[in-house]
Scaffold this active site. Structure first.
Site, PDB file in Angstrom:
ATOM      1  N   SER A   1      48.582  25.493   1.280  1.00 54.60           N
ATOM      2  CA  SER A   1      48.834  26.323   2.480  1.00 54.60           C
ATOM      3  C   SER A   1      49.470  26.300   3.425  1.00 54.60           C
ATOM      4  CB  SER A   1      47.314  26.076   2.172  1.00 54.60           C
ATOM      5  OG  SER A   1      46.839  26.833   1.500  1.00 54.60           O
TER       6      SER A   1
ATOM      7  N   LYS B   1      47.170  22.469   9.794  1.00 52.89           N
ATOM      8  CA  LYS B   1      47.376  22.923   8.839  1.00 52.89           C
ATOM      9  C   LYS B   1      47.835  22.383   7.847  1.00 52.89           C
ATOM     10  CE  LYS B   1      46.416  26.107   6.647  1.00 52.89           C
ATOM     11  NZ  LYS B   1      45.517  26.400   5.710  1.00 52.89           N
ATOM     12  N   THR B   2      46.512  22.734   7.059  1.00 52.70           N
ATOM     13  CA  THR B   2      45.801  21.815   5.465  1.00 52.70           C
ATOM     14  C   THR B   2      46.529  21.577   4.571  1.00 52.70           C
ATOM     15  OG1 THR B   2      43.894  22.899   5.305  1.00 52.70           O
ATOM     16  CG2 THR B   2      44.097  20.695   6.953  1.00 52.70           C
ATOM     17  N   GLY B   3      46.527  21.448   3.725  1.00 50.59           N
ATOM     18  CA  GLY B   3      46.336  22.217   2.094  1.00 50.59           C
ATOM     19  C   GLY B   3      46.440  21.554   1.196  1.00 50.59           C
TER      20      GLY B   3
END
Length: 272
Positions: free
Chosen positions: A71, A209-211
């Site tokens: 993501s 932002k994470t994923g």
């Protein structure tokens, strides 16, 4: 033909130089290993001090390997969507397709800002479909994103290990985004940076932002990539987590590691 080939190679090398950060001058900090050990995972961490260009790395071997962006690709998907007009602004609604998913936060109509914050896969899959293969490929090639491979379905190449990027390349992307150096309008840069902002107080600003995804062997992989600002200085960071196939609270693990490391390095007190 020969002239064009030389020009293409020169441009490609320039993109690689701009997009990644030099790891040759990096300071290796093995004291950061304990944060990964405490959470029973493997991984790496990279920090770039923009003021002096110094890079701090734990686990150089993983830092230069490419993995699915999961993501974190929503950063680029947002940039391309806004630049191409597929996303008109950060409140543009996309209607829920009516399919109930495990993540209840995704089961409704939503705009870009909310979709980014809750990391809605369906929203951004629809954005990718509207962008289309040709436009997506042109922009991915233009910014030199990772291995630039978007073959297969247009709505899943960043989820299924087709497209890959290294932590070092993610760090380069963060720097270019922050300084409006990607080939998008300034307003597009600013809008995406706005939705990445997670914490804003008198001591610091934290944007990321994470994923979370899986590699080809079905091992868990996780990301947290962004920057921290203190006293008008910016530092770019990337946390990459690699775990086994067992269930894992990736949200907690990547946050524990990132926040623990940044605190050890002296952040969050307004003194950097």
């Amino acid at each position: 033909m020969k002239k064009n080939t030389v020009l293409l190679i020169t441009n490609s090398l320039l993109l690689i130089t701009l997009f990644s950060c030099s790891v040759n001058k990096a300071k290796i900090d093995n004291s950061l290993k304990k944060y990964f050990d405490e959470n029973k995972v493997d991984g790496c961490f990279t920090l770039l001090n923009n003021a002096d260009g110094k890079v701090t790395v734990y686990n150089m071997q993983l830092d230069t390997q490419r993995f699915s962006p999961a993501s974190t690709f929503k950063i680029v998907n947002s940039l391309i969507g806004l630049q191409s007009g597929v996303i008109t602004n950060d409140t543009m609604m996309i209607k829920w397709d009516g399919i109930k998913r495990t993540n209840e936060d995704w089961n409704k109509d939503m705009g870009m800002t909310e979709a980014f914050k809750v990391s809605s896969v369906p929203y951004y899959q629809e954005v990718a479909r509207r962008i289309g293969k040709d436009t997506m490929r042109r922009w991915i090639d233009s910014i030199g994103y990772g291995n630039k491979n978007i073959s297969g379905p247009i709505d899943s190449f960043w989820l299924n290990n087709t497209l890959k990027i290294s932590p070092d390349e993610q760090l380069g992307l963060m720097k270019r985004l922050y300084f409006d150096q990607l080939p998008f309008r300034k307003s597009v840069h600013e809008m995406v940076k706005g939705v990445m902002l997670q914490e804003d107080n008198t001591a610091y600003k934290l944007s990321y932002k994470t994923g979370w995804g899986f590699d080809e062997q079905k091992n868990n992989i996780g990301w947290q990539t962004g920057w921290v600002e203190e006293n008008n200085h910016v530092y770019f960071f990337v946390t990459f987590v690699k775990a086994g196939k067992e269930e894992i609270d990736m949200k907690a693990v990547r946050k524990n590691i990132t926040m623990g490391i940044l605190k050890q390095l002296g952040f969050f007190e307004g003194k950097k």
